[in-house]
Enzyme design. Structure first.
Site, mmCIF file in Angstrom:
data_model
loop_
_atom_site.group_PDB
_atom_site.id
_atom_site.type_symbol
_atom_site.label_atom_id
_atom_site.label_comp_id
_atom_site.label_asym_id
_atom_site.label_seq_id
_atom_site.Cartn_x
_atom_site.Cartn_y
_atom_site.Cartn_z
ATOM 1 N N GLY A 25 -76.534 -41.077 -99.149
ATOM 2 C CA GLY A 25 -75.829 -39.935 -98.556
ATOM 3 C C GLY A 25 -75.844 -38.792 -99.570
ATOM 4 O O GLY A 25 -76.690 -38.741 -100.468
ATOM 5 N N ARG B 215 -78.950 -46.762 -94.403
ATOM 6 C CA ARG B 215 -78.957 -47.134 -92.983
ATOM 7 C C ARG B 215 -80.190 -46.580 -92.290
ATOM 8 O O ARG B 215 -80.841 -47.236 -91.513
ATOM 9 C CB ARG B 215 -77.719 -46.533 -92.301
ATOM 10 C CG ARG B 215 -76.608 -47.519 -92.097
ATOM 11 C CD ARG B 215 -75.456 -46.838 -91.469
ATOM 12 N NE ARG B 215 -75.239 -45.530 -92.114
ATOM 13 C CZ ARG B 215 -74.097 -44.883 -92.140
ATOM 14 N NH1 ARG B 215 -73.059 -45.392 -91.554
ATOM 15 N NH2 ARG B 215 -73.957 -43.721 -92.732
ATOM 16 N N ARG C 170 -67.284 -48.389 -103.641
ATOM 17 C CA ARG C 170 -65.989 -48.970 -103.280
ATOM 18 C C ARG C 170 -65.967 -50.428 -103.689
ATOM 19 O O ARG C 170 -66.994 -51.119 -103.600
ATOM 20 C CB ARG C 170 -65.779 -48.948 -101.764
ATOM 21 C CG ARG C 170 -65.128 -47.705 -101.223
ATOM 22 C CD ARG C 170 -63.646 -47.600 -101.634
ATOM 23 N NE ARG C 170 -63.035 -46.406 -101.096
ATOM 24 C CZ ARG C 170 -63.111 -45.183 -101.640
ATOM 25 N NH1 ARG C 170 -63.766 -44.985 -102.751
ATOM 26 N NH2 ARG C 170 -62.511 -44.154 -101.065
ATOM 27 N N GLU D 279 -58.513 -53.543 -106.330
ATOM 28 C CA GLU D 279 -58.036 -52.690 -107.416
ATOM 29 C C GLU D 279 -56.663 -52.118 -107.077
ATOM 30 O O GLU D 279 -56.371 -51.914 -105.905
ATOM 31 C CB GLU D 279 -59.049 -51.559 -107.688
ATOM 32 C CG GLU D 279 -59.272 -50.636 -106.500
ATOM 33 C CD GLU D 279 -60.305 -49.557 -106.769
ATOM 34 O OE1 GLU D 279 -61.464 -49.889 -107.066
ATOM 35 O OE2 GLU D 279 -59.915 -48.382 -106.651
ATOM 36 N N HIS E 46 -61.617 -46.282 -111.476
ATOM 37 C CA HIS E 46 -61.835 -45.448 -110.273
ATOM 38 C C HIS E 46 -61.632 -43.953 -110.585
ATOM 39 O O HIS E 46 -60.745 -43.308 -110.032
ATOM 40 C CB HIS E 46 -60.900 -45.896 -109.132
ATOM 41 C CG HIS E 46 -61.452 -45.551 -107.776
ATOM 42 N ND1 HIS E 46 -61.282 -46.329 -106.663
ATOM 43 C CD2 HIS E 46 -62.179 -44.475 -107.345
ATOM 44 C CE1 HIS E 46 -61.864 -45.768 -105.614
ATOM 45 N NE2 HIS E 46 -62.423 -44.637 -106.011
HETATM 46 C C1 GLV Z 1 -63.019 -41.762 -104.112
HETATM 47 O O1 GLV Z 1 -63.303 -42.898 -104.289
HETATM 48 C C2 GLV Z 1 -63.139 -41.100 -102.866
HETATM 49 O O2 GLV Z 1 -63.431 -41.750 -101.851
HETATM 50 O O3 GLV Z 1 -62.943 -39.876 -102.825
#
Ligand code: GLV
Length: 327
Positions: free
Chosen positions: A155, A177, A239, A268, A286
């Site tokens: 993306g 995808r 993620r 997390e 993160h």
């Molecule tokens: C961070 O992980 C977001 O999705 O902005």
């Protein structure tokens, strides 16, 4: 009457001030994490929610919030929100795309370079007072220049990561995808579309940049790790849940892959403590989008969406136009 909103977590004070010009605001500058039942209680009389990726906006939370019209997430990912339930209840949901692409791609590179060249491992060793002499084989890592970068999830963030690889003279392969249009591939350092299996077998460095969905759960598990080169690195800025963390810990421990750089984890912040026993993993909490400018842009974007949603306009980043508009 002014709409009531909840800002679920601490945020830049000027963003709260801006929202207060439009709404009756309940904020949470103490930054307490609300339990599901506290969230339901607080949302009972609210028209809007400014959320972050930490709040789970489940079907039950939505059902318990009869006045809720908009959930505006300060994140590009929105797997913390049950979108179908929101749509079914006529609740608009928005995210913060685009504003974080470049910052997140920068960080993906920081993590890749730290991982391949063992930066944090070497620093820990130095800080521990172990540096007595230079060695020909001290902290040998893997080169980035001239190597093959495999990106799963092509993306906007994946493409921004790919663009940065030109300076390293890398070959880019990707899996997504669907295949990108030819001009986007060209712009992404001539990225070549390959199957996921070929990518895992061929790449020297595998980067995960795909959104989480239940179908993508454990996309990288023991079988996929077994396909990777024993010299390969794996970087996840996407993620938690996309990687089977227990399988990754086993692969790193047994040196079935060389190393991993992880900004996201299953469960997390209560991540699998097995990672802490390994030296061949770089761990960050993160923070891929965490530059001052980008976190501000994300907060502003979520506020813009909330103001638009509750003032009868189309929110710029509406994810579920089919939700309609609840009175
Ligand atoms: C961070 O992980 C977001 O999705 O902005």
């Amino acid at each position: 009457m002014r709409h009531k909103i909840l800002i679920a977590r601490a945020v830049f004070p000027d963003v709260i001030e801006r929202l207060e010009r439009h709404f009756e605001v309940e904020s949470n500058q103490d930054d307490r994490i609300f339990s599901g039942s506290e969230l339901m209680e607080k949302l009972r009389d609210k028209d809007g929610l400014f959320s972050t990726l930490s709040e789970r906006i489940t079907a039950a939370v939505i059902a318990a919030s009869p006045k809720l019209k908009a959930v505006c997430n300060m994140a590009v990912g929105y797997n913390n929100i049950e979108l179908d339930a929101a749509t079914g209840a006529g609740v608009m949901v928005t995210n913060t795309p685009d504003v974080l692409n470049e910052t997140t791609a920068d960080f993906a590179w920081a993590l890749l370079m730290a991982t391949a060249r063992r930066v944090t491992e070497a620093e820990h060793w130095l800080r521990a007072g172990k540096w007595e002499k230079w060695r020909y084989d001290g902290f040998l890592g893997a080169d980035l220049h001239g190597s093959t970068l495999g990106i799963i999830g092509m993306g906007r963030i994946g493409q921004a990561i790919a663009r940065r690889s030109t300076g390293f003279n890398m070959r880019v392969i990707y899996h997504n995808r669907s295949r990108l249009a030819a001009d986007l591939e060209t712009h992404a350092n001539q990225a070549q579309y390959v199957s996921r299996e070929e990518l895992l077998r061929t790449a020297d460095h595998v980067m995960l940049a795909l959104p989480y969905s239940p179908q993508m759960h454990h996309t990288i598990g023991a079988a996929e790790l077994a396909l990777m080169k024993p010299t390969a690195t794996l970087v996840n800025i996407a993620r938690g849940g996309i990687v089977d963390d227990a399988a990754l810990i086993a692969a790193l421990r047994d040196h079935r892959i060389a190393s991993a750089g992880l900004d996201v984890f299953e469960n997390e912040p209560a991540f699998n403590a097995g990672f802490l026993t390994l030296s061949n993993v770089v761990l960050t909490p993160h923070i891929a989008s965490a530059s001052e400018a980008t976190r501000r842009a994300m907060a502003d974007c979520a506020a813009d969406n909330l103001i638009a949603a509750l003032s009868g306009a189309q929110p710029p980043n509406l994810l579920n136009p089919e939700a309609g508009r609840k009175e």
